[in-house]
Design a protein around this motif. Structure first.
Motif, mmCIF file in Angstrom:
data_model
loop_
_atom_site.group_PDB
_atom_site.id
_atom_site.type_symbol
_atom_site.label_atom_id
_atom_site.label_comp_id
_atom_site.label_asym_id
_atom_site.label_seq_id
_atom_site.Cartn_x
_atom_site.Cartn_y
_atom_site.Cartn_z
ATOM 1 N N TYR A 1 0.950 -1.183 0.083
ATOM 2 C CA TYR A 1 -0.081 -0.067 0.112
ATOM 3 C C TYR A 1 0.725 1.175 -0.036
ATOM 4 N N ARG A 2 1.912 1.145 0.700
ATOM 5 C CA ARG A 2 2.720 2.515 0.973
ATOM 6 C C ARG A 2 3.497 2.569 -0.345
ATOM 7 N N ARG A 3 3.754 1.606 -1.149
ATOM 8 C CA ARG A 3 4.117 1.654 -2.551
ATOM 9 C C ARG A 3 3.617 2.227 -3.578
ATOM 10 N N ASN A 4 2.039 2.187 -3.227
ATOM 11 C CA ASN A 4 1.069 2.616 -4.193
ATOM 12 C C ASN A 4 0.895 1.260 -5.054
ATOM 13 N N TYR A 5 1.269 0.187 -4.764
ATOM 14 C CA TYR A 5 0.898 -0.837 -5.624
ATOM 15 C C TYR A 5 -0.425 -1.148 -5.446
ATOM 16 N N ILE A 6 -1.275 -1.191 -4.398
ATOM 17 C CA ILE A 6 -2.533 -1.514 -4.092
ATOM 18 C C ILE A 6 -3.361 -0.323 -3.381
#
Length: 427
Positions: A98-103
């Motif tokens: 989430y923090r990497r903006n993957y999901i």
């Protein structure tokens, strides 16, 4: 086993779950360490028809199943790589993605690890870490495990936005044959619990301050059934679907064309069997008619017609069997009648009702409103007149509709079946 190896195994094992739906829930991020948010139309967990990647981590907690369901790739007797996340591993993986903006959220299911209670307890621990320790407020869809203690299902629902219980197969007889460790009653019991808990949650959200309101699966529940592994006809499946919507207030019923992942002699032989993708497609179209166009299952199929014609969409089939209903006068028909016309969907019907307040509509006006006239013209009149030169002969109409549908079918030039026309949702 390395964490990335577990991720590879358990995301691959989750791909057979077809529950790809929007979240159905709006929630803003909060100050004070709360991260993440969810939007009703914007959270999905599959690939779209045009190939765009969606943003939900779809994964199993574990695939080391205690059950031996013949149709399942994770069954106990199947020789496959096994893996199980610890609750901490799953929570950490989700928050890092989430923090990497993957999901944008998590879709969590699991094989039955040891027993339903043990599996549900592990899922609760993982979701509690996400919600309480990491402060994750994004969308979570969790699969409730049939047979688990209701108190555990309740705890799971307080942590998830949506719950689902897979009904698996369309009849109790097929369930007994292919999944004898599962019982119809154990599947329907949590459905009823989720229905009642979600209703109570909605009432509390309306009547209590936000900080005191109950939040039990506020986005409701869904289910999934496998199509083509067992002999039930479309009429049986659609009648079951209608009953599930009415009795358990489901948001969606998903249909999964059976994939030959088993060599059991109780199932279609893999060498000769092709997944019934077109049949799945027609069931989704009929499901739309049940939910949005006010059709009933017994109208769409009967004893003489227990299966959908794969060549035509269900609304066209119904229209051709009921010539007494047509033509429909678009300048006078009510909303319910307009929805029965092939080529007129929910959006177009509403636009027609609005537009005709200022004047009579003709075919050009309907086209501007998004009506799919290549279908609708056979079933409507505009101020008492049909399209000039058009004759309403059932055999001729059938021929024209088949010609329109043929390019959308397998082998007709398109690889991807589409539920929707370019101009209208489902018409």
């Amino acid at each position: 086993m390395e964490l990335l190896d577990k991720l590879e195994i358990l995301t691959d094992a989750a791909k057979y779950d077809a529950a790809c739906t929007s979240s159905g829930l709006d929630r803003k991020g909060r100050r004070g360490g709360r991260i993440g948010s969810t939007m009703a139309p914007g959270c999905c967990h599959t690939f779209s028809a045009d190939g765009r990647c969606v943003t939900l981590l779809k994964v199993l907690l574990g695939n080391a199943c205690a059950y031996d369901c013949q149709y399942c790739v994770n069954r106990r007797s199947h020789d496959t790589r096994r893996a199980v996340f610890t609750p901490r591993e799953l929570a950490e993986l989700t928050i890092q993605f989430y923090r990497r903006n993957y999901i944008e959220g998590l879709f969590l299911s699991s094989a039955v690890l040891k027993n339903p209670d043990y599996t549900t307890e592990l899922m609760i621990r993982a979701l509690r870490l996400l919600r309480e320790e990491y402060g994750f407020a994004g969308y979570i869809h969790a699969k409730a495990i049939p047979g688990a203690d209701p108190a555990l299902t309740w705890q799971l629902g307080l942590l998830a936005d949506r719950l689902s219980v897979n009904i698996e197969l369309p009849s109790a007889a097929s369930l007994r044959l292919l999944a004898p460790e599962k019982k119809k009653e154990s599947i329907l019991a949590p459905m009823a619990q989720i229905r009642d808990g979600s209703a109570e949650s909605r009432r509390s959200l309306r009547t209590l301050p936000a900080r005191r309101a109950l939040r039990f699966a506020p986005a409701g529940q869904s289910t999934q059934m496998i199509i083509g592994a067992t002999p039930e006809d479309d009429r049986h499946i659609l009648t079951l679907t209608q009953g599930l919507y009415r009795k358990y207030h489901l948001k969606r019923v998903f249909y999964s064309a059976y994939l030959p992942v088993s060599d059991s002699n109780l199932l279609p032989a893999p060498a000769t069997f092709r997944p019934p993708l077109l049949r799945e497609h027609r069931l989704y179209q009929a499901d739309w008619l049940l939910r949005f166009c006010h059709f009933r299952a017994e109208e769409l199929l009967d004893e003489q017609n227990p299966n959908f014609d794969p060549r035509l969409d269900p609304k066209c089939c119904w229209a051709l069997r009921h010539p007494e209903f047509f033509p429909v006068e678009v300048n006078r028909a009510d909303y319910e009648c307009l929805l029965r016309v092939p080529g007129i969907g929910v959006k177009s019907a509403r636009h027609i009702l609005t537009a005709r307040r200022t004047g009579a509509l003709d075919e050009q006006g309907l086209k501007k409103l998004g009506v799919v006239l290549k279908r609708a013209r056979y079933f409507i009149t505009c101020s008492g007149r049909m399209t000039e030169g058009l004759r309403m002969r059932p055999e001729g109409v059938l021929h024209q509709l088949l010609a329109l549908e043929r390019p959308r079918l397998p082998g007709g030039g398109l690889d991807q079946l589409s539920l929707f026309d370019a101009q209208e949702g489902l018409s």
